[in-house]
Design a protein around this motif. Structure first.
Motif, PDB file in Angstrom:
ATOM      1  N   GLU A  56     -24.084  55.871  82.000  1.00  0.00           N
ATOM      2  CA  GLU A  56     -24.104  57.259  81.540  1.00  0.00           C
ATOM      3  C   GLU A  56     -24.753  57.319  80.180  1.00  0.00           C
ATOM      4  OE1 GLU A  56     -20.395  59.133  81.073  1.00  0.00           O
ATOM      5  OE2 GLU A  56     -19.863  58.964  83.191  1.00  0.00           O
ATOM      6  N   GLY A 110     -24.486  52.137  66.491  1.00  0.00           N
ATOM      7  CA  GLY A 110     -23.836  51.738  67.730  1.00  0.00           C
ATOM      8  C   GLY A 110     -23.679  52.847  68.740  1.00  0.00           C
ATOM      9  N   THR A 142     -31.423  54.072  69.820  1.00  0.00           N
ATOM     10  CA  THR A 142     -32.705  53.493  70.241  1.00  0.00           C
ATOM     11  C   THR A 142     -33.186  54.106  71.560  1.00  0.00           C
ATOM     12  OG1 THR A 142     -31.836  51.441  69.302  1.00  0.00           O
ATOM     13  CG2 THR A 142     -33.940  51.313  70.459  1.00  0.00           C
ATOM     14  N   ASP A 199     -27.775  44.503  66.350  1.00  0.00           N
ATOM     15  CA  ASP A 199     -26.949  44.822  67.504  1.00  0.00           C
ATOM     16  C   ASP A 199     -26.599  43.535  68.229  1.00  0.00           C
ATOM     17  OD1 ASP A 199     -25.658  46.128  69.570  1.00  0.00           O
ATOM     18  OD2 ASP A 199     -27.490  46.204  70.752  1.00  0.00           O
TER      19      ASP A 199
HETATM   20  P1  ADP Z   1     -27.741  52.583  67.246  1.00  0.00           P
HETATM   21  O1  ADP Z   1     -29.239  52.559  67.081  1.00  0.00           O
HETATM   22  O2  ADP Z   1     -27.199  53.968  67.343  1.00  0.00           O
HETATM   23  O3  ADP Z   1     -27.037  51.783  66.205  1.00  0.00           O
HETATM   24  P2  ADP Z   1     -28.284  51.040  69.589  1.00  0.00           P
HETATM   25  O4  ADP Z   1     -29.415  51.832  70.100  1.00  0.00           O
HETATM   26  O5  ADP Z   1     -28.608  49.749  68.906  1.00  0.00           O
HETATM   27  O6  ADP Z   1     -27.371  51.916  68.639  1.00  0.00           O
HETATM   28  O7  ADP Z   1     -27.276  50.808  70.809  1.00  0.00           O
HETATM   29  C1  ADP Z   1     -26.104  50.066  70.684  1.00  0.00           C
HETATM   30  C2  ADP Z   1     -25.815  49.300  71.951  1.00  0.00           C
HETATM   31  O8  ADP Z   1     -25.474  50.204  73.002  1.00  0.00           O
HETATM   32  C3  ADP Z   1     -26.997  48.501  72.466  1.00  0.00           C
HETATM   33  O9  ADP Z   1     -26.519  47.257  72.922  1.00  0.00           O
HETATM   34  C4  ADP Z   1     -27.519  49.321  73.619  1.00  0.00           C
HETATM   35  O10 ADP Z   1     -28.172  48.505  74.575  1.00  0.00           O
HETATM   36  C5  ADP Z   1     -26.251  49.945  74.161  1.00  0.00           C
HETATM   37  N1  ADP Z   1     -26.449  51.240  74.820  1.00  0.00           N
HETATM   38  C6  ADP Z   1     -27.291  52.235  74.439  1.00  0.00           C
HETATM   39  N2  ADP Z   1     -27.202  53.284  75.286  1.00  0.00           N
HETATM   40  C7  ADP Z   1     -26.282  52.949  76.206  1.00  0.00           C
HETATM   41  C8  ADP Z   1     -25.743  53.624  77.372  1.00  0.00           C
HETATM   42  N3  ADP Z   1     -26.146  54.828  77.712  1.00  0.00           N
HETATM   43  N4  ADP Z   1     -24.820  52.960  78.094  1.00  0.00           N
HETATM   44  C9  ADP Z   1     -24.408  51.711  77.738  1.00  0.00           C
HETATM   45  N5  ADP Z   1     -24.872  51.025  76.682  1.00  0.00           N
HETATM   46  C10 ADP Z   1     -25.799  51.640  75.920  1.00  0.00           C
END
Ligand code: ADP
Ligand code: MG
Length: 527
Positions: free
Chosen positions: A25, A50, A54, A308
């Motif tokens: 999701e 988190g 991205t 991450d």
């Molecule tokens: P941010 O940039 O907000 O700190 P990230 O983009 O690094 O967060 O994402 C954090 C983690 O969550 C990564 O391991 C990513 O692969 C995972 N993630 C991102 N979107 C989803 C999703 N829709 N469902 C499950 N995991 C996700």
């Protein structure tokens, strides 16, 4: 609002890529950002680390490639604060773009520029770069931004903190005015607000409510300890807590080396990263940590920015963060993508006020907890031994000792033999006292000043060398010298506070073990 990926009107290629990445999701920020981003709107996305930012910009980047067509020059550029993030974001974009044939290349300082020029020449759809290196390529004319139709500032607040504001503006001026601009950050400092007003076109601000933040899944606690007891408190926690990977934050590079060094000496698999280490070394350490070859990573805020690592279960603030933003960024390294995590802050009585300020501005609650007692630590270590013995028995590798056991059994009871064997192999279970009642914050060594010397184990220096040089050169008897701690490239020595100036005066710039050394008072950790 749409709540499923297929409702966003994504292509089959991207939908299948997302599902093979294991995303079921969309996260909160993805729910609110992806649809307007697909329409080409400018976006300001505010969400804690988190939360999946991205993919929130990555999915629209990949989806919108068809509308711009493939060219030799990139149609999208993502600016990120650190090289680690450049690599990580480019990786995630490549996974999202795999089926669609959208390729991303990371561009960062520290990697050979020739190699990057080569991969840029081959043609690339998306560039993910750190500001400095991107400017370098622009100046060398090895990166042509004239086809850019999507511009993304990721972790814009961090780039600001790291002094990249001018670089960001410079690059923004290089790209066509007709473009989509997206800015993502965890916090919105004034300068970033200004930047968005100047370079964005009617941006849509999408925020994720505090109550939806992943951060709420993180258990936040603090322990009150004296500065001198922090290491003891830390190891006690490491022994008792059920940790997978632990990330420990220190304020200064020197603290990082100091804490990691002490942990290694006590047998913990701890690595460290900070800005002084060569890039290749940082990569190597990160890789080991990701794989679990290291259980513990000690880092400065800068070195660990945006990383991450999914299995980080514990974040420990060995030094209290300087402000609430730093706190939010640090603890966001655990509890990734909805997993639960624990954030621990070690607080000296003096820092208590600062903790409350952080709580207030981060709009969070950090509860006080009691350090594990000696008995709890001993029990935890015994349980570890128990498990290890059970494992060995089930593996069967212990049978080679059966002959020896038979001859021992002829003389002693099984219980005595086992107990003797255990005491041979296990470190003495001796847990030092931590005096929690001492609220005066009087360091036990208040009559000593700790000095920092730029000579260490690698220079073959021994405790006796340091004692000798101090007693001979500064004329201070050895018995007056306090604790000496020798690390790889530096050492600490405690000398009576009233004699510290004298020691610095005589030893600084002196030759020792064939090297000119520098000696200065060690910076207070709490400062
Ligand atoms: P941010 O940039 O907000 O700190 P990230 O983009 O690094 O967060 O994402 C954090 C983690 O969550 C990564 O391991 C990513 O692969 C995972 N993630 C991102 N979107 C989803 C999703 N829709 N469902 C499950 N995991 C996700
Ligand atoms: Mg991010």
């Amino acid at each position: 609002m749409y709540t499923r990926f297929y409702e966003f009107g994504l292509s089959d290629e991207v939908l299948s890529a997302i599902s093979s990445m294991g995303f079921e999701e969309p996260t909160q920020i993805q729910k609110v950002a992806i649809v307007p981003a697909l329409k080409g709107k400018d976006i300001i996305g505010l969400a804690q680390t988190g939360t999946g930012k991205t993919a929130a910009f990555g999915i629209p980047i990949v989806e919108r490639s068809a509308t711009t067509g493939k060219t030799k020059n990139p149609y999208a550029i993502v600016l990120v604060p650190t090289r680690e993030l450049a690599i990580q974001v480019a990786q995630e974009l490549n996974r999202i773009g795999e089926n669609k044939g959208v390729s991303s290349v990371p561009i960062y300082g520290g990697q050979s520029i020739e190699r990057q020029i080569k991969s840029l020449k081959k043609g690339v759809n998306v560039v993910v770069g750190t500001p400095g290196r991107v400017i370098d390529h622009i100046q060398r004319k090895t990166l042509d931004l004239s086809n850019i139709s999507m511009f993304i500032l990721d972790e814009a607040d961090e780039m600001l903190n790291m002094g990249f504001i001018d670089d960001m503006e410079r690059i923004l001026k290089e790209v066509p005015k007709e473009r989509q601009t997206m800015l993502f950050a965890a916090t919105m400092p004034h300068e970033i607000e200004r930047l968005s007003g100047k370079y964005m076109h009617k941006p849509e601000k999408v925020c994720v409510n505090a109550k939806d933040l992943v951060v709420t899944k993180i258990k936040q606690i603090f322990y009150e300890v004296r500065e001198a007891d922090k290491i003891k408190a830390l190891t006690r926690l490491l022994d008792v807590e059920d940790t997978s990977l632990t990330l420990i934050f220190c304020h200064t590079k020197r603290d990082v080396d100091d804490v990691a060094g002490q942990l290694r000496q006590m047998g913990y698999a701890a690595g460290s990263i900070h800005g002084d280490y060569a890039q290749s070394h940082r990569d190597e350490v990160m890789d080991k940590f990701r794989k679990g070859d290291l259980d513990i990573l000690v880092a400065t805020d800068v070195a660990a920015r945006g990383l991450d690592i999914p299995d980080v279960t514990h974040v420990v603030n060995f030094s209290i963060p300087q402000n609430s933003d730093a706190y939010v960024h640090r603890i966001g390294r655990t509890g990734r993508a909805g997993r639960s995590g624990i954030a621990i802050t070690l607080v000296t009585p003096r820092e208590y006020r600062q903790l409350r300020l952080i709580e207030k501005f981060a709009k969070t609650t950090i509860n006080k907890a009691k350090l594990p007692t000696r008995d709890e630590v001993i029990k935890a270590r015994e349980k570890e031994l128990f498990d290890a013995i059970e494992d060995t028995i089930s593996e069967g590798s212990h049978s080679r000792f059966s002959g020896l056991i038979d001859s021992l059994l002829a003389k002693y009871s099984p219980k005595d033999i086992a107990a003797a064997a255990l005491s041979l192999i296990s470190e003495d279970i001796d847990v030092e006292d931590i005096d929690e009642s001492d609220r005066q914050h009087l360091p036990s060594d208040r009559n000593f000043t700790k000095l920092f010397m730029t000579i260490g184990r690698k220079d073959n220096v021994k405790v006796v060398d340091i004692v000798k040089s101090i007693s001979a050169e500064a004329n201070i008897p050895g018995r007056k010298i306090g604790k000496i701690a020798i690390h790889d490239t530096f050492s600490f020595v405690e000398v009576p506070a009233n004699l510290a100036d004298k020691v610095v005066g005589t030893l600084n710039d002196m030759m020792l073990k064939g090297r000119r050394i520098r000696v200065q008072p060690a910076r207070e950790r709490t400062s």
